[in-house]
Motif scaffolding. Structure first.
Motif, PDB file in Angstrom:
ATOM      1  N   ARG A 145       0.839  -1.362  -0.034  1.00 12.85           N
ATOM      2  CA  ARG A 145       0.032  -0.059   0.014  1.00 12.85           C
ATOM      3  C   ARG A 145       0.873   1.181   0.065  1.00 12.85           C
ATOM      4  NH1 ARG A 145      -4.435  -2.189   4.028  1.00 12.85           N
ATOM      5  NH2 ARG A 145      -5.941  -2.875   2.634  1.00 12.85           N
ATOM      6  N   GLU A 146       1.889   1.196   0.933  1.00 17.46           N
ATOM      7  CA  GLU A 146       2.709   2.450   0.935  1.00 17.46           C
ATOM      8  C   GLU A 146       3.469   2.627  -0.399  1.00 17.46           C
ATOM      9  OE1 GLU A 146       5.311   2.315   4.331  1.00 17.46           O
ATOM     10  OE2 GLU A 146       3.913   1.833   5.613  1.00 17.46           O
ATOM     11  N   LEU A 147       4.136   1.524  -1.055  1.00 22.22           N
ATOM     12  CA  LEU A 147       4.689   1.675  -2.125  1.00 22.22           C
ATOM     13  C   LEU A 147       3.778   2.093  -3.417  1.00 22.22           C
ATOM     14  CD1 LEU A 147       7.214  -1.286  -1.551  1.00 22.22           C
ATOM     15  CD2 LEU A 147       7.973   0.921  -1.851  1.00 22.22           C
ATOM     16  N   VAL A 148       2.538   1.595  -3.594  1.00 20.93           N
ATOM     17  CA  VAL A 148       1.812   1.945  -4.696  1.00 20.93           C
ATOM     18  C   VAL A 148       1.541   3.568  -4.532  1.00 20.93           C
ATOM     19  CG1 VAL A 148      -0.642   1.607  -5.076  1.00 20.93           C
ATOM     20  CG2 VAL A 148       0.639  -0.184  -4.826  1.00 20.93           C
ATOM     21  N   ALA A 149       1.287   3.972  -3.125  1.00 23.23           N
ATOM     22  CA  ALA A 149       0.828   5.381  -3.119  1.00 23.23           C
ATOM     23  C   ALA A 149       2.150   6.274  -3.402  1.00 23.23           C
ATOM     24  CB  ALA A 149       0.767   5.635  -1.354  1.00 23.23           C
ATOM     25  N   GLU A 150       3.401   5.621  -3.401  1.00 28.47           N
ATOM     26  CA  GLU A 150       4.609   6.562  -3.329  1.00 28.47           C
ATOM     27  C   GLU A 150       4.871   6.454  -4.875  1.00 28.47           C
ATOM     28  OE1 GLU A 150       7.606   4.666  -1.206  1.00 28.47           O
ATOM     29  OE2 GLU A 150       6.760   5.401   0.618  1.00 28.47           O
ATOM     30  N   GLY A 151       4.442   5.422  -5.537  1.00 31.75           N
ATOM     31  CA  GLY A 151       5.096   5.081  -6.957  1.00 31.75           C
ATOM     32  C   GLY A 151       4.058   5.591  -8.054  1.00 31.75           C
ATOM     33  N   GLY A 152       2.912   5.789  -7.760  1.00 31.08           N
ATOM     34  CA  GLY A 152       2.122   6.495  -8.852  1.00 31.08           C
ATOM     35  C   GLY A 152       1.425   5.301  -9.698  1.00 31.08           C
ATOM     36  N   ASP A 153       1.866   5.347 -11.126  1.00 29.90           N
ATOM     37  CA  ASP A 153       1.246   4.426 -12.226  1.00 29.90           C
ATOM     38  C   ASP A 153       1.948   3.182 -12.072  1.00 29.90           C
ATOM     39  OD1 ASP A 153      -0.204   6.706 -12.969  1.00 29.90           O
ATOM     40  OD2 ASP A 153       0.973   7.236 -14.659  1.00 29.90           O
ATOM     41  N   VAL A 154       3.205   2.837 -11.615  1.00 33.82           N
ATOM     42  CA  VAL A 154       4.059   1.970 -11.663  1.00 33.82           C
ATOM     43  C   VAL A 154       3.963   1.223 -10.186  1.00 33.82           C
ATOM     44  CG1 VAL A 154       6.307   0.757 -12.192  1.00 33.82           C
ATOM     45  CG2 VAL A 154       5.675   2.990 -13.454  1.00 33.82           C
ATOM     46  N   GLY A 155       3.464  -0.166 -10.495  1.00 35.76           N
ATOM     47  CA  GLY A 155       3.361  -1.186  -9.220  1.00 35.76           C
ATOM     48  C   GLY A 155       4.687  -1.494  -8.663  1.00 35.76           C
ATOM     49  N   PRO A 156       4.661  -1.793  -7.559  1.00 37.38           N
ATOM     50  CA  PRO A 156       6.083  -2.014  -6.777  1.00 37.38           C
ATOM     51  C   PRO A 156       6.776  -3.280  -7.419  1.00 37.38           C
ATOM     52  CG  PRO A 156       4.241  -2.534  -5.344  1.00 37.38           C
ATOM     53  CD  PRO A 156       3.713  -1.880  -6.594  1.00 37.38           C
ATOM     54  N   SER A 157       8.091  -3.469  -7.229  1.00 31.78           N
ATOM     55  CA  SER A 157       8.784  -4.642  -7.728  1.00 31.78           C
ATOM     56  C   SER A 157       8.794  -5.520  -6.466  1.00 31.78           C
ATOM     57  CB  SER A 157      10.079  -4.312  -8.169  1.00 31.78           C
ATOM     58  OG  SER A 157      10.889  -3.887  -6.989  1.00 31.78           O
ATOM     59  N   PHE A 158       9.030  -6.871  -6.615  1.00 26.66           N
ATOM     60  CA  PHE A 158       9.284  -7.581  -5.535  1.00 26.66           C
ATOM     61  C   PHE A 158      10.373  -7.342  -4.525  1.00 26.66           C
ATOM     62  CE2 PHE A 158       6.615 -10.386  -7.974  1.00 26.66           C
ATOM     63  CZ  PHE A 158       5.765 -11.184  -6.905  1.00 26.66           C
ATOM     64  N   ARG A 159      11.345  -6.794  -5.057  1.00 25.87           N
ATOM     65  CA  ARG A 159      12.559  -6.411  -4.254  1.00 25.87           C
ATOM     66  C   ARG A 159      12.256  -5.104  -3.523  1.00 25.87           C
ATOM     67  NH1 ARG A 159      16.832 -10.257  -4.045  1.00 25.87           N
ATOM     68  NH2 ARG A 159      17.007 -10.816  -5.991  1.00 25.87           N
ATOM     69  N   GLU A 160      11.316  -4.106  -3.980  1.00 22.74           N
ATOM     70  CA  GLU A 160      11.075  -3.086  -3.350  1.00 22.74           C
ATOM     71  C   GLU A 160      10.030  -3.364  -2.170  1.00 22.74           C
ATOM     72  OE1 GLU A 160      10.842   0.236  -6.832  1.00 22.74           O
ATOM     73  OE2 GLU A 160       9.101  -0.747  -6.414  1.00 22.74           O
ATOM     74  N   ILE A 161       9.467  -4.430  -2.239  1.00 25.68           N
ATOM     75  CA  ILE A 161       8.453  -4.890  -1.185  1.00 25.68           C
ATOM     76  C   ILE A 161       9.319  -5.642  -0.167  1.00 25.68           C
ATOM     77  CG2 ILE A 161       6.544  -6.217  -0.855  1.00 25.68           C
ATOM     78  CD1 ILE A 161       5.626  -6.088  -3.656  1.00 25.68           C
ATOM     79  N   GLN A 162      10.031  -6.356  -0.852  1.00 26.59           N
ATOM     80  CA  GLN A 162      11.072  -7.120   0.066  1.00 26.59           C
ATOM     81  C   GLN A 162      11.707  -6.166   1.127  1.00 26.59           C
ATOM     82  OE1 GLN A 162      14.460  -9.175  -1.523  1.00 26.59           O
ATOM     83  NE2 GLN A 162      14.424 -10.640   0.090  1.00 26.59           N
ATOM     84  N   ALA A 163      12.548  -5.077   0.658  1.00 25.28           N
ATOM     85  CA  ALA A 163      12.909  -4.154   1.353  1.00 25.28           C
ATOM     86  C   ALA A 163      12.277  -3.529   2.297  1.00 25.28           C
ATOM     87  CB  ALA A 163      13.834  -3.223   0.540  1.00 25.28           C
ATOM     88  N   LYS A 164      11.032  -2.862   1.902  1.00 26.93           N
ATOM     89  CA  LYS A 164       9.952  -2.067   2.607  1.00 26.93           C
ATOM     90  C   LYS A 164       9.321  -3.198   3.751  1.00 26.93           C
ATOM     91  CE  LYS A 164       7.525   1.918   2.437  1.00 26.93           C
ATOM     92  NZ  LYS A 164       8.234   3.053   2.519  1.00 26.93           N
ATOM     93  N   ALA A 165       9.404  -4.402   3.502  1.00 32.20           N
ATOM     94  CA  ALA A 165       8.530  -5.201   4.503  1.00 32.20           C
ATOM     95  C   ALA A 165       9.518  -5.813   5.455  1.00 32.20           C
ATOM     96  CB  ALA A 165       7.671  -6.231   4.051  1.00 32.20           C
ATOM     97  N   GLY A 166      10.859  -5.773   5.071  1.00 33.97           N
ATOM     98  CA  GLY A 166      11.812  -6.576   5.842  1.00 33.97           C
ATOM     99  C   GLY A 166      11.855  -7.801   5.776  1.00 33.97           C
ATOM    100  N   VAL A 167      11.246  -8.520   4.474  1.00 42.80           N
ATOM    101  CA  VAL A 167      11.458  -9.931   4.558  1.00 42.80           C
ATOM    102  C   VAL A 167      12.568 -10.422   3.914  1.00 42.80           C
ATOM    103  CG1 VAL A 167      10.259 -11.842   3.273  1.00 42.80           C
ATOM    104  CG2 VAL A 167       8.745  -9.927   3.979  1.00 42.80           C
ATOM    105  N   LYS A 168      13.311 -11.465   4.608  1.00 41.60           N
ATOM    106  CA  LYS A 168      14.535 -11.775   4.221  1.00 41.60           C
ATOM    107  C   LYS A 168      14.949 -12.882   2.974  1.00 41.60           C
ATOM    108  CE  LYS A 168      16.538 -11.494   8.859  1.00 41.60           C
ATOM    109  NZ  LYS A 168      16.992 -12.435   9.980  1.00 41.60           N
ATOM    110  N   SER A 169      13.540 -13.661   2.917  1.00 42.55           N
ATOM    111  CA  SER A 169      13.927 -14.365   1.806  1.00 42.55           C
ATOM    112  C   SER A 169      12.641 -14.101   0.631  1.00 42.55           C
ATOM    113  CB  SER A 169      13.372 -16.085   2.172  1.00 42.55           C
ATOM    114  OG  SER A 169      12.929 -16.693   1.075  1.00 42.55           O
ATOM    115  N   LEU A 170      13.281 -14.040  -0.654  1.00 44.22           N
ATOM    116  CA  LEU A 170      12.470 -13.816  -1.655  1.00 44.22           C
ATOM    117  C   LEU A 170      11.407 -14.800  -2.250  1.00 44.22           C
ATOM    118  CD1 LEU A 170      12.194 -11.263  -3.670  1.00 44.22           C
ATOM    119  CD2 LEU A 170      13.676 -12.265  -5.374  1.00 44.22           C
ATOM    120  N   SER A 171      11.831 -15.907  -1.950  1.00 43.69           N
ATOM    121  CA  SER A 171      10.921 -17.028  -2.417  1.00 43.69           C
ATOM    122  C   SER A 171       9.786 -16.881  -1.357  1.00 43.69           C
ATOM    123  CB  SER A 171      11.581 -18.437  -2.306  1.00 43.69           C
ATOM    124  OG  SER A 171      12.146 -18.723  -0.849  1.00 43.69           O
TER     125      SER A 171
END
Length: 74
Positions: A20-46
């Motif tokens: 939700r935060e990344l969509v609000a910041e990003g505008g027209d482009v959806g967030p990437s998995f790497r951006e979500i990973q960094a923002k949420a603090g998830v260690k494993s991409l899988s």
């Protein structure tokens, strides 16, 4: 905005909040998995892929049929 919904785990709620935060910041482009990973603090991409898939199955997010950065909120 309240992100804790009935049936969501703590990690799912945290990832949904990050999306939700990344969509609000990003505008027209959806967030990437790497951006979500960094923002949420998830260690494993899988693990993140699994959580995002669960959020889609529960109807919180959606993917465009083809394309990169296609995550959008429902």
């Amino acid at each position: 905005m309240e992100t804790v919904k009935l049936g969501l785990t703590a990690k799912q709620s945290k990832v949904l909040s990050a999306i939700r935060e990344l969509v609000a910041e990003g505008g027209d482009v959806g967030p990437s998995f790497r951006e979500i990973q960094a923002k949420a603090g998830v260690k494993s991409l899988s693990n993140l892929h699994y959580v995002v898939r669960c959020l889609k199955e529960r109807g919180h997010i959606n993917f465009a049929p083809k394309g990169k950065r296609s995550i959008s909120l429902v």
